[in-house]
Design a protein around this motif. Structure first.
Motif, PDB file in Angstrom:
ATOM      1  N   LYS A 281      48.693   1.839 -13.794  1.00  0.00           N
ATOM      2  CA  LYS A 281      49.993   1.291 -13.419  1.00  0.00           C
ATOM      3  C   LYS A 281      49.892   0.441 -12.153  1.00  0.00           C
ATOM      4  CE  LYS A 281      52.468   5.212 -15.456  1.00  0.00           C
ATOM      5  NZ  LYS A 281      53.366   6.356 -15.179  1.00  0.00           N
ATOM      6  N   THR A 282      48.825  -0.337 -12.074  1.00  0.00           N
ATOM      7  CA  THR A 282      48.622  -1.205 -10.912  1.00  0.00           C
ATOM      8  C   THR A 282      49.634  -2.343 -10.910  1.00  0.00           C
ATOM      9  OG1 THR A 282      46.264  -0.680 -10.836  1.00  0.00           O
ATOM     10  CG2 THR A 282      46.958  -2.712  -9.760  1.00  0.00           C
ATOM     11  N   GLN A 283      50.184  -2.629  -9.744  1.00  0.00           N
ATOM     12  CA  GLN A 283      51.161  -3.704  -9.581  1.00  0.00           C
ATOM     13  C   GLN A 283      50.471  -5.068  -9.513  1.00  0.00           C
ATOM     14  OE1 GLN A 283      54.708  -2.946  -9.294  1.00  0.00           O
ATOM     15  NE2 GLN A 283      53.680  -1.195 -10.206  1.00  0.00           N
ATOM     16  N   PRO A 284      51.172  -6.140  -9.853  1.00  0.00           N
ATOM     17  CA  PRO A 284      50.632  -7.479  -9.590  1.00  0.00           C
ATOM     18  C   PRO A 284      50.393  -7.635  -8.095  1.00  0.00           C
ATOM     19  CG  PRO A 284      52.581  -7.590 -11.000  1.00  0.00           C
ATOM     20  CD  PRO A 284      52.502  -6.186 -10.490  1.00  0.00           C
ATOM     21  N   ALA A 285      49.452  -8.506  -7.733  1.00  0.00           N
ATOM     22  CA  ALA A 285      49.155  -8.715  -6.319  1.00  0.00           C
ATOM     23  C   ALA A 285      50.412  -9.155  -5.569  1.00  0.00           C
ATOM     24  CB  ALA A 285      48.061  -9.760  -6.163  1.00  0.00           C
ATOM     25  N   PHE A 286      50.680  -8.524  -4.434  1.00  0.00           N
ATOM     26  CA  PHE A 286      51.860  -8.864  -3.647  1.00  0.00           C
ATOM     27  C   PHE A 286      51.642 -10.197  -2.946  1.00  0.00           C
ATOM     28  CE2 PHE A 286      52.248  -4.015  -3.065  1.00  0.00           C
ATOM     29  CZ  PHE A 286      52.939  -3.891  -4.260  1.00  0.00           C
ATOM     30  N   LYS A 287      52.698 -10.979  -2.836  1.00  0.00           N
ATOM     31  CA  LYS A 287      52.626 -12.275  -2.152  1.00  0.00           C
ATOM     32  C   LYS A 287      52.948 -12.168  -0.667  1.00  0.00           C
ATOM     33  CE  LYS A 287      53.700 -15.199  -6.144  1.00  0.00           C
ATOM     34  NZ  LYS A 287      54.313 -14.438  -7.194  1.00  0.00           N
ATOM     35  N   ALA A 288      53.561 -11.071  -0.249  1.00  0.00           N
ATOM     36  CA  ALA A 288      53.919 -10.876   1.151  1.00  0.00           C
ATOM     37  C   ALA A 288      54.099  -9.388   1.411  1.00  0.00           C
ATOM     38  CB  ALA A 288      55.202 -11.630   1.494  1.00  0.00           C
ATOM     39  N   GLY A 289      54.059  -9.014   2.694  1.00  0.00           N
ATOM     40  CA  GLY A 289      54.169  -7.613   3.061  1.00  0.00           C
ATOM     41  C   GLY A 289      55.460  -6.966   2.605  1.00  0.00           C
ATOM     42  N   ALA A 290      56.530  -7.755   2.508  1.00  0.00           N
ATOM     43  CA  ALA A 290      57.821  -7.206   2.082  1.00  0.00           C
ATOM     44  C   ALA A 290      57.746  -6.623   0.676  1.00  0.00           C
ATOM     45  CB  ALA A 290      58.896  -8.285   2.146  1.00  0.00           C
ATOM     46  N   GLU A 291      56.907  -7.207  -0.174  1.00  0.00           N
ATOM     47  CA  GLU A 291      56.790  -6.709  -1.546  1.00  0.00           C
ATOM     48  C   GLU A 291      56.152  -5.323  -1.580  1.00  0.00           C
ATOM     49  OE1 GLU A 291      55.065  -9.497  -4.251  1.00  0.00           O
ATOM     50  OE2 GLU A 291      56.244 -11.168  -3.482  1.00  0.00           O
ATOM     51  N   HIS A 292      55.323  -5.032  -0.585  1.00  0.00           N
ATOM     52  CA  HIS A 292      54.753  -3.689  -0.466  1.00  0.00           C
ATOM     53  C   HIS A 292      55.867  -2.671  -0.248  1.00  0.00           C
ATOM     54  CE1 HIS A 292      53.359  -0.437   2.308  1.00  0.00           C
ATOM     55  NE2 HIS A 292      52.419  -0.320   1.395  1.00  0.00           N
ATOM     56  N   GLY A 293      56.784  -2.996   0.655  1.00  0.00           N
ATOM     57  CA  GLY A 293      57.920  -2.118   0.898  1.00  0.00           C
ATOM     58  C   GLY A 293      58.815  -1.993  -0.313  1.00  0.00           C
ATOM     59  N   GLN A 294      59.016  -3.090  -1.017  1.00  0.00           N
ATOM     60  CA  GLN A 294      59.849  -3.071  -2.215  1.00  0.00           C
ATOM     61  C   GLN A 294      59.282  -2.126  -3.272  1.00  0.00           C
ATOM     62  OE1 GLN A 294      60.081  -7.206  -3.319  1.00  0.00           O
ATOM     63  NE2 GLN A 294      61.295  -7.744  -1.515  1.00  0.00           N
ATOM     64  N   ASN A 295      57.957  -2.092  -3.378  1.00  0.00           N
ATOM     65  CA  ASN A 295      57.312  -1.198  -4.347  1.00  0.00           C
ATOM     66  C   ASN A 295      57.600   0.256  -3.998  1.00  0.00           C
ATOM     67  OD1 ASN A 295      55.452  -0.565  -6.574  1.00  0.00           O
ATOM     68  ND2 ASN A 295      54.059   0.113  -4.964  1.00  0.00           N
ATOM     69  N   ILE A 296      57.475   0.586  -2.716  1.00  0.00           N
ATOM     70  CA  ILE A 296      57.745   1.957  -2.283  1.00  0.00           C
ATOM     71  C   ILE A 296      59.208   2.335  -2.528  1.00  0.00           C
ATOM     72  CG2 ILE A 296      57.953   3.420  -0.210  1.00  0.00           C
ATOM     73  CD1 ILE A 296      55.072   3.173  -1.173  1.00  0.00           C
ATOM     74  N   PHE A 297      60.131   1.437  -2.147  1.00  0.00           N
ATOM     75  CA  PHE A 297      61.552   1.735  -2.310  1.00  0.00           C
ATOM     76  C   PHE A 297      61.971   1.781  -3.788  1.00  0.00           C
ATOM     77  CE2 PHE A 297      61.777   0.104   2.171  1.00  0.00           C
ATOM     78  CZ  PHE A 297      62.097   1.331   2.741  1.00  0.00           C
ATOM     79  N   SER A 298      61.207   1.079  -4.639  1.00  0.00           N
ATOM     80  CA  SER A 298      61.490   1.156  -6.074  1.00  0.00           C
ATOM     81  C   SER A 298      61.258   2.557  -6.594  1.00  0.00           C
ATOM     82  CB  SER A 298      60.608   0.173  -6.844  1.00  0.00           C
ATOM     83  OG  SER A 298      60.964  -1.163  -6.559  1.00  0.00           O
ATOM     84  N   ARG A 299      60.208   3.230  -6.093  1.00  0.00           N
ATOM     85  CA  ARG A 299      59.943   4.600  -6.523  1.00  0.00           C
ATOM     86  C   ARG A 299      61.065   5.526  -6.055  1.00  0.00           C
ATOM     87  NH1 ARG A 299      56.781   1.480  -7.915  1.00  0.00           N
ATOM     88  NH2 ARG A 299      58.455   1.365  -9.449  1.00  0.00           N
ATOM     89  N   VAL A 300      61.568   5.274  -4.833  1.00  0.00           N
ATOM     90  CA  VAL A 300      62.664   6.089  -4.298  1.00  0.00           C
ATOM     91  C   VAL A 300      63.929   5.888  -5.154  1.00  0.00           C
ATOM     92  CG1 VAL A 300      64.156   6.489  -2.300  1.00  0.00           C
ATOM     93  CG2 VAL A 300      61.726   5.990  -1.954  1.00  0.00           C
ATOM     94  N   ALA A 301      64.212   4.632  -5.513  1.00  0.00           N
ATOM     95  CA  ALA A 301      65.390   4.313  -6.322  1.00  0.00           C
ATOM     96  C   ALA A 301      65.299   4.940  -7.708  1.00  0.00           C
ATOM     97  CB  ALA A 301      65.562   2.808  -6.433  1.00  0.00           C
ATOM     98  N   GLU A 302      64.113   4.928  -8.289  1.00  0.00           N
ATOM     99  CA  GLU A 302      63.912   5.513  -9.609  1.00  0.00           C
ATOM    100  C   GLU A 302      64.174   7.016  -9.563  1.00  0.00           C
ATOM    101  OE1 GLU A 302      59.954   4.466 -10.623  1.00  0.00           O
ATOM    102  OE2 GLU A 302      60.426   2.360 -11.020  1.00  0.00           O
ATOM    103  N   ALA A 303      63.705   7.656  -8.486  1.00  0.00           N
ATOM    104  CA  ALA A 303      63.904   9.101  -8.363  1.00  0.00           C
ATOM    105  C   ALA A 303      65.384   9.432  -8.196  1.00  0.00           C
ATOM    106  CB  ALA A 303      63.103   9.620  -7.175  1.00  0.00           C
ATOM    107  N   ALA A 304      66.105   8.571  -7.483  1.00  0.00           N
ATOM    108  CA  ALA A 304      67.545   8.807  -7.249  1.00  0.00           C
ATOM    109  C   ALA A 304      68.347   8.730  -8.551  1.00  0.00           C
ATOM    110  CB  ALA A 304      68.084   7.789  -6.244  1.00  0.00           C
ATOM    111  N   LYS A 305      67.861   7.885  -9.482  1.00  0.00           N
ATOM    112  CA  LYS A 305      68.541   7.758 -10.777  1.00  0.00           C
ATOM    113  C   LYS A 305      68.289   8.948 -11.681  1.00  0.00           C
ATOM    114  CE  LYS A 305      68.370   2.689 -10.888  1.00  0.00           C
ATOM    115  NZ  LYS A 305      67.738   1.517 -11.558  1.00  0.00           N
ATOM    116  N   GLY A 306      67.237   9.699 -11.323  1.00  0.00           N
ATOM    117  CA  GLY A 306      66.913  10.883 -12.139  1.00  0.00           C
ATOM    118  C   GLY A 306      66.013  10.499 -13.262  1.00  0.00           C
TER     119      GLY A 306
END
Length: 306
Positions: A281-306
């Motif tokens: 489940k490797t992500q596409p290469a990030f174009k900027a550091g912000a995308e690294h944070g977005q990946n982490i917060f995506s996991r948090v958002a997914e967990a919040a949805k159940g």
């Protein structure tokens, strides 16, 4: 396919008195660029220096009708770099291409490595890439055009015994590139990294003659030409050697949400370790550091949805 040309362009190549730098400089000149041949002329460990090597490459270029000047500045010295930039502007009035290639080695196992060993290697490779690029940066911004190449290494990307200092410097230039690709975009300044495998004085004695013959430095240069052409990519790491080329990338797995508060323990992380490290489940290469944070917060958002 149309020929790649650099007519009217001005290029600086550091460490161009021999090896890879010499090959880059010669090819740029053959394709129409005016070239500054920078080389301190020191030994492989960074000591000594003279301008003979740089002047010899200038003569090679002039012999086939090209234009070049020699420069003996140390790339780690602020005043020397300023002189190199000032001399280039006085001669040709612009700087379109800068290839940061100068390098030295101070190989030792980590326990035997001295502070001087890391300071000198960082000075030439990392500071010696930063200073010329920094000195040329505003010139390129004013032109709304610039093409930059830093020279990384498999040691920086993946590691190699006895080269902790060299590896730190070589990954450092990739970190610099990752920011400059963003900052330079609005002014058409593109920056890339080359990761060469080549037979130079830095690899003499550690490879067989047959391998050295296959790894001629001129076999790397065609890739570098594509990193500094008008329609070059930006933020790319190009591996090159023996006529073969590939693209290196820093990638990240999708990861997993573990928990927060009392639920977030070292044991909870261990329980999710297989999911955290799942390379399927490797992500596409990030174009900027912000995308690294977005990946982490995506996991948090997914967990919040159940």
């Amino acid at each position: 396919m149309s020929e790649i040309r650099f007519d009217g362009r001005v290029a600086i190549v550091t460490g161009a008195g021999g090896g890879l730098g010499r090959c880059h400089a010669l090819e740029l000149a053959r394709r129409g660029a005016k070239v500054v041949i920078n080389d301190l002329g020191g030994t492989m460990d960074g000591t000594g220096g003279n301008s003979a090597a740089a002047e010899a490459v200038v003569k090679e270029i002039e012999a086939f009708g090209g234009e070049a000047i020699a420069n003996g500045s140390s790339v780690s010295d602020v005043a020397g770099v300023k002189k190199m930039i000032d001399d280039t502007m006085a001669k040709w009035g612009r700087i379109d291409i800068l290839i940061a290639n100068a390098g030295i080695l101070r190989d030792k196992s980590f326990s035997k490595m001295t502070v001087e060993d890391i300071d000198l290697v960082l000075a030439v490779h990392l500071r010696g890439s930063f200073l010329p690029i920094h000195a040329a940066w505003d010139i390129m911004k004013a032109q709304n055009y610039g093409r930059l190449v830093v020279t990384t290494s498999s040691t920086g990307l993946y590691g190699n015994f006895g080269q902790a200092n060299y590896g730190a410097a070589k990954l450092g230039v990739v970190g610099m590139m990752n920011t400059l690709k963003i900052e330079g975009a609005k002014n058409d300044i593109k920056i890339n990294a080359v990761c060469p495998i080549a037979a130079t004085r830095m690899t003499a004695g550690i490879m067989s003659e047959q391998m050295l013959d296959a790894l001629k430095p001129e076999y790397v240069t065609p890739g570098v030409i594509n990193l500094v052409k008008e329609d070059a990519p930006t933020g790319m790491i190009l591996s090159a050697g023996a006529g073969a080329f590939s693209m290196a990338r820093i990638v990240e797995t999708a990861g997993a949400y573990v928990g927060q508060g009392a639920a977030l323990t070292a044991e909870a992380v261990a329980a999710k370790w297989d999911e955290i490290t799942d390379v399927s489940k490797t992500q596409p290469a990030f174009k900027a550091g912000a995308e690294h944070g977005q990946n982490i917060f995506s996991r948090v958002a997914e967990a919040a949805k159940g």
